[in-house]
Scaffold this motif. Structure first.
Motif, PDB file in Angstrom:
ATOM      1  N   ASP A  68      27.083  10.237  11.782  1.00 32.58           N
ATOM      2  CA  ASP A  68      25.873   9.438  11.997  1.00 32.58           C
ATOM      3  C   ASP A  68      24.784  10.235  12.698  1.00 32.58           C
ATOM      4  O   ASP A  68      23.592   9.910  12.579  1.00 32.58           O
ATOM      5  CB  ASP A  68      26.196   8.206  12.848  1.00 32.58           C
ATOM      6  N   VAL A  69      25.175  11.259  13.450  1.00 28.84           N
ATOM      7  CA  VAL A  69      24.218  11.978  14.286  1.00 28.84           C
ATOM      8  C   VAL A  69      24.173  13.476  13.984  1.00 28.84           C
ATOM      9  O   VAL A  69      23.541  14.241  14.713  1.00 28.84           O
ATOM     10  CB  VAL A  69      24.537  11.767  15.779  1.00 28.84           C
ATOM     11  N   ARG A  70      24.841  13.908  12.940  1.00 29.10           N
ATOM     12  CA  ARG A  70      24.936  15.335  12.647  1.00 29.10           C
ATOM     13  C   ARG A  70      23.551  15.964  12.470  1.00 29.10           C
ATOM     14  O   ARG A  70      22.682  15.414  11.790  1.00 29.10           O
ATOM     15  CB  ARG A  70      25.771  15.558  11.385  1.00 29.10           C
ATOM     16  N   GLU A  71      23.364  17.124  13.103  1.00 24.64           N
ATOM     17  CA  GLU A  71      22.121  17.885  13.042  1.00 24.64           C
ATOM     18  C   GLU A  71      20.915  17.047  13.456  1.00 24.64           C
ATOM     19  O   GLU A  71      19.841  17.119  12.856  1.00 24.64           O
ATOM     20  CB  GLU A  71      21.936  18.521  11.665  1.00 24.64           C
ATOM     21  N   THR A  72      21.104  16.241  14.510  1.00 30.10           N
ATOM     22  CA  THR A  72      20.004  15.492  15.112  1.00 30.10           C
ATOM     23  C   THR A  72      20.110  15.613  16.630  1.00 30.10           C
ATOM     24  O   THR A  72      21.134  16.037  17.176  1.00 30.10           O
ATOM     25  CB  THR A  72      20.037  13.987  14.760  1.00 30.10           C
ATOM     26  N   ASN A  73      19.056  15.197  17.293  1.00 27.21           N
ATOM     27  CA  ASN A  73      19.052  15.148  18.760  1.00 27.21           C
ATOM     28  C   ASN A  73      19.420  13.757  19.265  1.00 27.21           C
ATOM     29  O   ASN A  73      19.146  13.409  20.417  1.00 27.21           O
ATOM     30  CB  ASN A  73      17.662  15.550  19.277  1.00 27.21           C
ATOM     31  N   ILE A  74      20.066  12.974  18.441  1.00 27.83           N
ATOM     32  CA  ILE A  74      20.378  11.580  18.764  1.00 27.83           C
ATOM     33  C   ILE A  74      21.729  11.456  19.453  1.00 27.83           C
ATOM     34  O   ILE A  74      22.701  12.112  19.083  1.00 27.83           O
ATOM     35  CB  ILE A  74      20.409  10.719  17.471  1.00 27.83           C
ATOM     36  N   CYS A  75      21.776  10.588  20.472  1.00 33.34           N
ATOM     37  CA  CYS A  75      23.043  10.078  20.999  1.00 33.34           C
ATOM     38  C   CYS A  75      23.140   8.625  20.572  1.00 33.34           C
ATOM     39  O   CYS A  75      22.277   7.807  20.922  1.00 33.34           O
ATOM     40  CB  CYS A  75      23.094  10.176  22.520  1.00 33.34           C
ATOM     41  N   SER A  76      24.164   8.302  19.788  1.00 32.72           N
ATOM     42  CA  SER A  76      24.361   6.947  19.272  1.00 32.72           C
ATOM     43  C   SER A  76      25.443   6.259  20.095  1.00 32.72           C
ATOM     44  O   SER A  76      26.548   6.794  20.237  1.00 32.72           O
ATOM     45  CB  SER A  76      24.756   7.003  17.798  1.00 32.72           C
ATOM     46  N   ILE A  77      25.125   5.080  20.635  1.00 28.74           N
ATOM     47  CA  ILE A  77      26.017   4.400  21.580  1.00 28.74           C
ATOM     48  C   ILE A  77      26.306   2.980  21.116  1.00 28.74           C
ATOM     49  O   ILE A  77      25.411   2.245  20.697  1.00 28.74           O
ATOM     50  CB  ILE A  77      25.394   4.355  22.995  1.00 28.74           C
ATOM     51  N   ASN A  78      27.562   2.615  21.214  1.00 29.59           N
ATOM     52  CA  ASN A  78      27.982   1.226  20.993  1.00 29.59           C
ATOM     53  C   ASN A  78      28.785   0.774  22.198  1.00 29.59           C
ATOM     54  O   ASN A  78      29.592   1.530  22.744  1.00 29.59           O
ATOM     55  CB  ASN A  78      28.830   1.115  19.727  1.00 29.59           C
ATOM     56  N   VAL A  79      28.565  -0.469  22.620  1.00 34.16           N
ATOM     57  CA  VAL A  79      29.289  -0.995  23.780  1.00 34.16           C
ATOM     58  C   VAL A  79      29.818  -2.390  23.471  1.00 34.16           C
ATOM     59  O   VAL A  79      29.152  -3.194  22.815  1.00 34.16           O
ATOM     60  CB  VAL A  79      28.387  -1.005  25.027  1.00 34.16           C
ATOM     61  N   GLN A  80      31.051  -2.633  23.907  1.00 34.63           N
ATOM     62  CA  GLN A  80      31.718  -3.906  23.685  1.00 34.63           C
ATOM     63  C   GLN A  80      32.535  -4.273  24.920  1.00 34.63           C
ATOM     64  O   GLN A  80      32.767  -3.434  25.794  1.00 34.63           O
ATOM     65  CB  GLN A  80      32.659  -3.806  22.478  1.00 34.63           C
ATOM     66  N   VAL A  81      32.972  -5.522  24.955  1.00 33.98           N
ATOM     67  CA  VAL A  81      33.906  -5.964  25.989  1.00 33.98           C
ATOM     68  C   VAL A  81      35.187  -6.433  25.313  1.00 33.98           C
ATOM     69  O   VAL A  81      35.145  -7.240  24.371  1.00 33.98           O
ATOM     70  CB  VAL A  81      33.319  -7.099  26.854  1.00 33.98           C
ATOM     71  N   ASP A  82      36.306  -5.894  25.746  1.00 38.66           N
ATOM     72  CA  ASP A  82      37.611  -6.304  25.214  1.00 38.66           C
ATOM     73  C   ASP A  82      37.976  -7.643  25.845  1.00 38.66           C
ATOM     74  O   ASP A  82      38.231  -7.717  27.054  1.00 38.66           O
ATOM     75  CB  ASP A  82      38.654  -5.236  25.571  1.00 38.66           C
ATOM     76  N   PRO A  83      38.024  -8.727  25.064  1.00 37.89           N
ATOM     77  CA  PRO A  83      38.276 -10.050  25.657  1.00 37.89           C
ATOM     78  C   PRO A  83      39.676 -10.180  26.240  1.00 37.89           C
ATOM     79  O   PRO A  83      39.905 -11.010  27.131  1.00 37.89           O
ATOM     80  CB  PRO A  83      38.068 -11.000  24.469  1.00 37.89           C
ATOM     81  N   ARG A  84      40.610  -9.361  25.767  1.00 39.12           N
ATOM     82  CA  ARG A  84      41.988  -9.468  26.265  1.00 39.12           C
ATOM     83  C   ARG A  84      42.145  -8.827  27.638  1.00 39.12           C
ATOM     84  O   ARG A  84      42.802  -9.381  28.519  1.00 39.12           O
ATOM     85  CB  ARG A  84      42.944  -8.804  25.272  1.00 39.12           C
ATOM     86  N   THR A  85      41.516  -7.684  27.837  1.00 43.09           N
ATOM     87  CA  THR A  85      41.683  -6.964  29.111  1.00 43.09           C
ATOM     88  C   THR A  85      40.477  -7.078  30.033  1.00 43.09           C
ATOM     89  O   THR A  85      40.580  -6.778  31.227  1.00 43.09           O
ATOM     90  CB  THR A  85      41.921  -5.470  28.840  1.00 43.09           C
ATOM     91  N   GLY A  86      39.336  -7.467  29.476  1.00 41.25           N
ATOM     92  CA  GLY A  86      38.117  -7.517  30.270  1.00 41.25           C
ATOM     93  C   GLY A  86      37.463  -6.163  30.463  1.00 41.25           C
ATOM     94  O   GLY A  86      36.427  -6.059  31.129  1.00 41.25           O
ATOM     95  N   LYS A  87      38.038  -5.118  29.896  1.00 38.90           N
ATOM     96  CA  LYS A  87      37.449  -3.784  30.026  1.00 38.90           C
ATOM     97  C   LYS A  87      36.217  -3.644  29.141  1.00 38.90           C
ATOM     98  O   LYS A  87      36.131  -4.246  28.061  1.00 38.90           O
ATOM     99  CB  LYS A  87      38.463  -2.702  29.651  1.00 38.90           C
ATOM    100  N   VAL A  88      35.280  -2.824  29.602  1.00 38.29           N
ATOM    101  CA  VAL A  88      34.153  -2.431  28.767  1.00 38.29           C
ATOM    102  C   VAL A  88      34.568  -1.218  27.947  1.00 38.29           C
ATOM    103  O   VAL A  88      35.119  -0.247  28.486  1.00 38.29           O
ATOM    104  CB  VAL A  88      32.911  -2.106  29.612  1.00 38.29           C
ATOM    105  N   LEU A  89      34.321  -1.266  26.655  1.00 42.18           N
ATOM    106  CA  LEU A  89      34.606  -0.162  25.753  1.00 42.18           C
ATOM    107  C   LEU A  89      33.269   0.396  25.282  1.00 42.18           C
ATOM    108  O   LEU A  89      32.498  -0.310  24.620  1.00 42.18           O
ATOM    109  CB  LEU A  89      35.431  -0.639  24.554  1.00 42.18           C
ATOM    110  N   ALA A  90      32.988   1.642  25.635  1.00 46.72           N
ATOM    111  CA  ALA A  90      31.708   2.246  25.295  1.00 46.72           C
ATOM    112  C   ALA A  90      31.953   3.530  24.512  1.00 46.72           C
ATOM    113  O   ALA A  90      32.760   4.368  24.922  1.00 46.72           O
ATOM    114  CB  ALA A  90      30.900   2.542  26.558  1.00 46.72           C
ATOM    115  N   PHE A  91      31.255   3.662  23.385  1.00 39.99           N
ATOM    116  CA  PHE A  91      31.457   4.798  22.488  1.00 39.99           C
ATOM    117  C   PHE A  91      30.131   5.542  22.323  1.00 39.99           C
ATOM    118  O   PHE A  91      29.094   4.913  22.096  1.00 39.99           O
ATOM    119  CB  PHE A  91      31.958   4.323  21.119  1.00 39.99           C
ATOM    120  N   GLY A  92      30.199   6.864  22.411  1.00 40.92           N
ATOM    121  CA  GLY A  92      28.998   7.671  22.242  1.00 40.92           C
ATOM    122  C   GLY A  92      29.260   8.839  21.320  1.00 40.92           C
ATOM    123  O   GLY A  92      30.271   9.537  21.449  1.00 40.92           O
TER     124      GLY A  92
END
Length: 350
Positions: free
Chosen positions: A296-320
């Protein structure tokens, strides 16, 4: 050595700020040379290399299409010494002496090594080598424009962040600022180019093909860099992230998966809003609705981020996801160089 800046259009090529790329035969230096060579505001004045002096850069990297010949570093030469800026792509320890010499001559410098990233001298010397110029640590600004934009614009020395810290810090920064970081686990994965040209040439194809391997477990040098910046953003003083990188059979690309125990109850809507507000208007950070991949970000200056909350554990899951050679190194350096000369930070990058 002149210090030249401004926002006017340059009619004459000779009026453009002149840039030296030292260490241009490596992956990061070669890409930096390509980006400067095609930039509408800068002029690539010289490219240097010890191991490949006398070789045109486009013979080593045809796809970059930079015809300049690599030379031995010699700042007594006019086209090397009389420059306005330099990008230094040397190994840690070897970089600082050249940086010091360039600064003494009034040259603005972006250093891509680790020599000026860590503010604590003892931490640097624990993970790297004895520092050749510790007196310069206070002068350097950490080169994440999204966090230090105004300071980068005023400094003479930018310390280019590591690729893993770039992805991890941007992915976790909104939570750190909000004081929500509890326990943090970062599962990071990168292509083989992150190890550099020399190490990549030594790595046999069959050791990485159809394989995934963790490395630097519990000892990786980028962990204290990530700690440092998250604490500076507002995380608790004793934060120590658990950071494990993995080598993937890719040439370039990087993904961090961050698992965060937050210090307060968090809803999905609240966390997403937190990220959208934090990065509203940022030209090179995209908050997306699904976990990103490295393509999604190859050969770009972009950082692509997605963030979610796991309803079972309450943890925040963040992907970059970033391209480790671009936003993780060379294009981010150009983003900072634009700021140092008063240009729009997106110039030459969109």
């Amino acid at each position: 050595m002149a210090d030249q800046a401004g926002n006017d259009e340059f009619d004459d090529d000779l009026e453009r700020p002149r840039v030296l790329v030292a260490g241009a035969s490596g992956f990061a230096g070669a890409l930096a040379a390509r980006l400067i060579d095609r930039h509408p505001r800068f002029r690539l004045s010289a490219i240097t290399s010890r191991s490949d002096a006398g070789t045109p850069l486009n013979a080593l990297y045809p796809h970059h299409r930079v015809p300049l010949v690599l030379e031995e570093l010699n700042l007594d030469l006019e086209h090397q010494g009389e420059v306005d800026a330099a990008i230094v792509a040397y190994p840690h320890g070897a970089s600082a002496p050249l940086v010091a010499e360039l600064l003494e001559g009034g040259v603005k410098v972006i250093d891509l090594s680790a020599d000026f990233r860590l503010r604590d001298l003892s931490v640097y010397e624990e993970y790297y080598v004895r520092h050749p110029h510790p007196e310069l640590l206070e002068e350097s600004v950490y080169g994440l424009p999204e966090l230090y934009r105004s300071a980068i614009a005023e400094t003479m020395l930018v310390a280019g962040p590591g690729c893993y810290p770039t992805a991890a810090i941007l992915t976790l920064a909104p939570l750190a600022r909000a004081g929500l970081l509890g326990d943090v686990i970062i599962d990071a994965k990168s292509g083989v180019s992150g190890a550099g040209r020399a190490a990549t040439q030594r790595t046999h194809f069959v050791t990485v093909d159809e394989n995934v391997t963790p490395y630097g477990v519990g000892t990786h040098r980028h962990a204290p860099e990530i700690d440092q910046e998250l604490v500076a953003l507002g995380a608790r003083e004793d934060l120590k992230v658990t950071f494990t990188p993995h080598l993937l059979p890719l040439d370039q690309g990087e993904l961090v998966s961050c698992y965060v125990t937050v210090s307060d109850d968090a809803s999905v809507d609240d966390v997403v809003e937190l990220y959208e507000n934090a990065y509203a208007g940022e030209p090179f950070v995209d908050v997306v609705t699904r976990p990103p991949g490295v393509r999604d970000v190859r050969e770009t200056n972009i950082c692509s981020i997605n963030v979610q909350v796991d309803p079972r554990t309450g943890k925040v899951l963040a992907f970059g996801a970033i391209d480790n050679l671009w936003k993780g190194t060379s294009s981010q350096a150009l983003q900072s160089l634009n700021l140092m000369f008063g240009f729009d930070e997106t110039e030459g990058l969109l």
